[in-house]
Design an enzyme around this catalytic site. Structure first.
Site: not given
Ligand code: IPM
Ligand code: MN
Length: 327
Positions: A121, A172, A205, A229, A233
């Site tokens: 990032y 990893k 993974d 990230d 999710d």
């Molecule tokens: C998150 C989001 C952000 C990230 C994006 C929107 C920049 O996906 O906060 O997880 O990748 O960190």
């Molecule tokens: Mn995200």
């Protein structure tokens, strides 16, 4: 004195879920001095503003920032992400992204500590010979000893306070032999300072399989920016859905405000329909209260959100049910 909090409702469902979060915080008896900021994709489309340097300067004197979601169709990818969210993380040095996932029903109770200012990032790299057959694109992963250590140290400090006192490093190291080596060595060195914490290592993974098949094995997890990230999710998906996933972008050194936001996006497809679940925003609000020292109110809000976050009836009904339970 009331805490001074900057509010960025943002786009889509952002303002709707933040309104419920503020309702619950008020019901819990905490007074906030709110400063509103009109930022996000809609603002960008209106006048080209993303995040002015003056605004960023002003934010440095706030106690916290509470953000709904930003992003609107029609804005080129990266403009809001890099120009607003990442700029905040980098300029306010929000070096820890803390994301808890709790579902008693599904047997999940874990927190991911994601490094939030480095890795892929950081923006290292570039494009050469763009548009030619010899085009080259690189996107480096930046890992500093200082950046890795402060994140890992925060994870150990958190793990030392949990019931299970367990911390897993996810990386990893079998392939990323440079950054993985730095992460693993730093992790092992910091571990010496925390003898009460049990440690483990998972390749990222493999961790994806365990998140789905045996999430109960996790307590605290520490990982780099991009792995974090993706894992968070997945963490949301295996613990009741992204509507419950809260996050804190922390500056643990407290040289400035920290920022609190749900993990989900602006969901333009359901904006204005009143069906967005505000629980992730409400739990993010509880994380903000905790950071502001309002630990009693934070505990009440978190407990109520876990209990009433699946109330039927939509955004306002869920907010009302949680507010009633904390007042
Ligand atoms: C998150 C989001 C952000 C990230 C994006 C929107 C920049 O996906 O906060 O997880 O990748 O960190
Ligand atoms: Mn995200």
């Amino acid at each position: 004195m009331a805490h001074r909090v900057g509010i960025v409702g943002g786009d889509g469902i952002g303002p709707e879920v933040i309104a419920e979060g503020l309702k619950v915080i008020k019901a819990a008896g905490v007074e906030l001095d709110l400063v509103d900021y009109d930022l996000g994709g809609t603002r960008f489309l209106a006048d080209g503003t993303v995040l002015p340097d003056e605004t960023l300067e002003e934010w440095k004197s706030l106690d916290a920032i509470y953000l709904g979601a930003v992003g609107t169709p029609g804005v080129p990818p990266g403009v809001i992400e890099r120009g607003l969210l990442l700029k905040m993380r980098f300029e306010l040095d929000l070096y820890v992204n803390q994301r808890p996932f709790v579902s008693a029903e599904l047997g999940v109770d874990m927190t991911v500590i994601r490094e939030n200012t480095e890795g892929t990032y950081a923006g290292e790299g570039g494009i050469l010979r763009k548009g030619t057959p010899h085009e080259v694109a690189t996107q480096g992963s930046v890992n500093t000893r200082m950046g890795v250590e402060r994140c890992i140290r925060h994870a150990f400090e958190l793990a030392a306070t949990t019931q299970r006192k367990h911390l897993t490093l996810c990386h990893k190291t079998n392939v990323l032999n440079f950054s993985g080596d730095l992460w693993q060595r730093t992790f092992d060195e910091v571990a010496v300072d925390f003898p009460s914490v049990n440690t483990a290592y998972n390749h990222v993974d493999a961790a994806c399989i365990y998140f789905v098949q045996a999430p109960e094995q996790y307590d605290v997890i520490v990982t780099d920016n991009l792995f974090g990230d993706i894992l968070t999710d997945l963490g949301g998906a295996v613990s009741g859905g992204i509507g419950f996933a809260a996050s804190a972008n922390l500056n643990p050194s407290r040289t400035g405000p920290s920022m609190f936001e749900p993990v989900h996006g602006s969901a333009p497809d359901i904006a204005g329909t009143g069906v967005a679940n505000p629980t992730a925003a409400i739990i993010s609000g509880a994380m903000m209260l905790n950071h502001l020292g309002e630990t009693d109110a934070a505990a009440r809000v978190t407990a109520a959100a876990q209990k009433f976050g699946s109330t039927e009836g939509g955004t306002v009904a869920i907010g009302d049910a949680i507010a009633a339970a904390v007042s």
